[in-house]
Write an enzyme that holds these catalytic residues in place. Sequence first.
Site, PDB file in Angstrom:
ATOM      1  CB  CYS A 138      -0.921  -0.034   1.224  1.00  0.00           C
ATOM      2  SG  CYS A 138      -1.925   1.441   1.418  1.00  0.00           S
ATOM      3  CB  CYS A 141      -0.469   2.410   4.033  1.00  0.00           C
ATOM      4  SG  CYS A 141      -2.055   1.848   3.442  1.00  0.00           S
ATOM      5  CG  ASP A 142       3.286   1.153   4.501  1.00  0.00           C
ATOM      6  OD1 ASP A 142       2.872   1.688   5.540  1.00  0.00           O
ATOM      7  OD2 ASP A 142       3.064  -0.035   4.212  1.00  0.00           O
TER       8      ASP A 142
HETATM    9  C1  LIG Z   1       0.164  -4.051   5.737  1.00  0.00           C
HETATM   10  C2  LIG Z   1      -0.954  -3.053   5.626  1.00  0.00           C
HETATM   11  C3  LIG Z   1      -0.759  -1.757   6.104  1.00  0.00           C
HETATM   12  C4  LIG Z   1      -1.776  -0.830   6.024  1.00  0.00           C
HETATM   13  N1  LIG Z   1      -1.560   0.435   6.514  1.00  0.00           N
HETATM   14  C5  LIG Z   1      -2.561   1.332   6.496  1.00  0.00           C
HETATM   15  C6  LIG Z   1      -2.369   2.629   7.046  1.00  0.00           C
HETATM   16  O1  LIG Z   1      -1.270   2.974   7.517  1.00  0.00           O
HETATM   17  N2  LIG Z   1      -3.417   3.485   7.012  1.00  0.00           N
HETATM   18  C7  LIG Z   1      -4.629   3.156   6.468  1.00  0.00           C
HETATM   19  O2  LIG Z   1      -5.550   3.964   6.496  1.00  0.00           O
HETATM   20  N3  LIG Z   1      -4.833   1.930   5.933  1.00  0.00           N
HETATM   21  C8  LIG Z   1      -3.840   1.028   5.925  1.00  0.00           C
HETATM   22  N4  LIG Z   1      -4.033  -0.213   5.372  1.00  0.00           N
HETATM   23  C9  LIG Z   1      -5.325  -0.509   4.745  1.00  0.00           C
HETATM   24  C10 LIG Z   1      -6.364  -0.828   5.828  1.00  0.00           C
HETATM   25  O3  LIG Z   1      -5.843  -1.807   6.674  1.00  0.00           O
HETATM   26  C11 LIG Z   1      -7.669  -1.301   5.209  1.00  0.00           C
HETATM   27  O4  LIG Z   1      -8.142  -0.343   4.293  1.00  0.00           O
HETATM   28  C12 LIG Z   1      -8.730  -1.528   6.269  1.00  0.00           C
HETATM   29  O5  LIG Z   1      -8.266  -2.412   7.255  1.00  0.00           O
HETATM   30  C13 LIG Z   1     -10.017  -2.076   5.671  1.00  0.00           C
HETATM   31  O6  LIG Z   1     -10.896  -2.298   6.709  1.00  0.00           O
HETATM   32  P1  LIG Z   1     -12.125  -3.286   6.584  1.00  0.00           P
HETATM   33  O7  LIG Z   1     -12.885  -3.126   7.866  1.00  0.00           O
HETATM   34  O8  LIG Z   1     -12.851  -3.049   5.337  1.00  0.00           O
HETATM   35  O9  LIG Z   1     -11.522  -4.747   6.449  1.00  0.00           O
HETATM   36  P2  LIG Z   1     -10.300  -5.545   7.057  1.00  0.00           P
HETATM   37  O10 LIG Z   1      -9.421  -4.712   7.903  1.00  0.00           O
HETATM   38  O11 LIG Z   1      -9.740  -6.259   5.895  1.00  0.00           O
HETATM   39  O12 LIG Z   1     -11.015  -6.595   8.015  1.00  0.00           O
HETATM   40  C14 LIG Z   1     -11.784  -7.628   7.495  1.00  0.00           C
HETATM   41  C15 LIG Z   1     -12.328  -8.426   8.640  1.00  0.00           C
HETATM   42  O13 LIG Z   1     -13.266  -9.369   8.165  1.00  0.00           O
HETATM   43  C16 LIG Z   1     -13.073 -10.587   8.831  1.00  0.00           C
HETATM   44  N5  LIG Z   1     -13.652 -11.647   8.030  1.00  0.00           N
HETATM   45  C17 LIG Z   1     -13.328 -12.049   6.773  1.00  0.00           C
HETATM   46  N6  LIG Z   1     -14.095 -13.081   6.412  1.00  0.00           N
HETATM   47  C18 LIG Z   1     -14.926 -13.335   7.460  1.00  0.00           C
HETATM   48  C19 LIG Z   1     -15.946 -14.296   7.719  1.00  0.00           C
HETATM   49  N7  LIG Z   1     -16.280 -15.227   6.799  1.00  0.00           N
HETATM   50  N8  LIG Z   1     -16.585 -14.283   8.920  1.00  0.00           N
HETATM   51  C20 LIG Z   1     -16.271 -13.329   9.849  1.00  0.00           C
HETATM   52  N9  LIG Z   1     -15.327 -12.406   9.649  1.00  0.00           N
HETATM   53  C21 LIG Z   1     -14.656 -12.417   8.484  1.00  0.00           C
HETATM   54  C22 LIG Z   1     -11.570 -10.687   9.062  1.00  0.00           C
HETATM   55  O14 LIG Z   1     -11.258 -11.593  10.100  1.00  0.00           O
HETATM   56  C23 LIG Z   1     -11.283  -9.220   9.441  1.00  0.00           C
HETATM   57  O15 LIG Z   1     -11.509  -9.038  10.799  1.00  0.00           O
HETATM   58  C24 LIG Z   1      -3.031  -1.175   5.445  1.00  0.00           C
HETATM   59  C25 LIG Z   1      -3.234  -2.472   4.966  1.00  0.00           C
HETATM   60  C26 LIG Z   1      -2.214  -3.398   5.056  1.00  0.00           C
HETATM   61  C27 LIG Z   1      -2.449  -4.800   4.548  1.00  0.00           C
END
Ligand SMILES: Cc1cc2nc3c(=O)[nH]c(=O)nc-3n(C[C@H](O)[C@H](O)[C@H](O)COP(=O)(O)OP(=O)(O)OC[C@H]3O[C@@H](n4cnc5c(N)ncnc54)[C@H](O)[C@@H]3O)c2cc1C
Length: 313
Positions: A138, A141-142
């Site tokens: 990302c 992000c980084d």
């Molecule tokens: C290495 C890394 C660094 C990042 N750094 C940043 C940053 O510095 N700043 C920033 O703003 N964004 C950052 N991001 C992006 C950010 O993490 C994502 O945009 C954000 O987490 C998305 O949130 P979300 O709630 O949509 O899903 P996610 O965070 O992807 O969470 C998905 C959730 O769904 C759950 N899940 C999946 N399938 C199921 C199921 N069948 N049953 C129940 N639960 C399920 C998983 O267990 C998880 O808890 C980074 C991403 C990565 C990978």
Amino acid sequence: MEQNILDCVIVGSGPSGFTAAIYAARADLKPELYTGLEPGGQLTTTTEVDNFPGYPAGITGPEMMMDLQKQAERFETKVHYEMITKAEFSKEEGGVHKLYAGNKEIFAKTVIISTGATAKYLGLDDEKKYAGGGVSACATCDGFFYRGKDVVVVGAGDTAAEEATYLAKLTRKVTMLVRKDVFRASKAMIHRVENTPNIEVKFNHELIGIEGENSLVERAMIINNQTQEKSSVEVDGIFIAIGHKPNTDIFVGQIDLDENGYILTEKGSTRTNLPGVFAAGDVQDHIYRQAITAAGSGCMAAMDAEKYLAELH
Ligand SMILES: Cc1cc2nc3c(=O)[nH]c(=O)nc-3n(C[C@H](O)[C@H](O)[C@H](O)COP(=O)(O)OP(=O)(O)OC[C@H]3O[C@@H](n4cnc5c(N)ncnc54)[C@H](O)[C@@H]3O)c2cc1C
């Protein structure tokens, strides 16, 4: 036996899921949240998060997610450390949706899907070894951590071209590794790459390894897949930009998805094609993919769910 029908079930425990929970709980929907296999979501796999508003000194991803969970639990969100394994959605207005966590059956009037997306990696052991030490998926992000430095971007599509042009503004030089002899990106994006002087594109090149002391990236080991000649590029960061996979396998055939598997929502809302089923965060957003945008759409989903329930009565 009488069914216990919940007002609101949230699937996923990333920023969108917990924000939806905070809002749904404060609207008295008594939400129950299923964490899945990665409690806290993608941010638990990173160290510093410097761009989430409200943390002037930055915060680690795991700490931030614990804060979000505590806030959701303060308003009595019930958190289940279980994974939803199957969904049977009702197509009727006011219908009851059925979810399964293994053999357990869960009934709900509204479901908020916040299952996120997973960044794709190449599958090299070194990607894991240097995660947090210079390997990222990302640039938004980084990228900031690599100001004035040299980086590699791996990928040939629009995501890679976007990441490369974004990084070119911050870094000294970007080397793009493109596996074939052409890009997969759109013409407009290719044009932007070609017109950015500090991007060097290496066609027919692949990343085969990473070297560096103390798990910090110092060089990318690469191969020309036509001549098999191996070489290295001195860099501080390696951005893998080969796409994301939305976590929607269990919803295939149940809900409308786009051609890449992202859940389709109505413009400006979190409504899906099914009444009472809402989607928030990265599972429905292949563009912004940030914690703050995921949290924002989690808030929208809880408000959409609350409105939907109010209009049923
Ligand atoms: C290495 C890394 C660094 C990042 N750094 C940043 C940053 O510095 N700043 C920033 O703003 N964004 C950052 N991001 C992006 C950010 O993490 C994502 O945009 C954000 O987490 C998305 O949130 P979300 O709630 O949509 O899903 P996610 O965070 O992807 O969470 C998905 C959730 O769904 C759950 N899940 C999946 N399938 C199921 C199921 N069948 N049953 C129940 N639960 C399920 C998983 O267990 C998880 O808890 C980074 C991403 C990565 C990978």
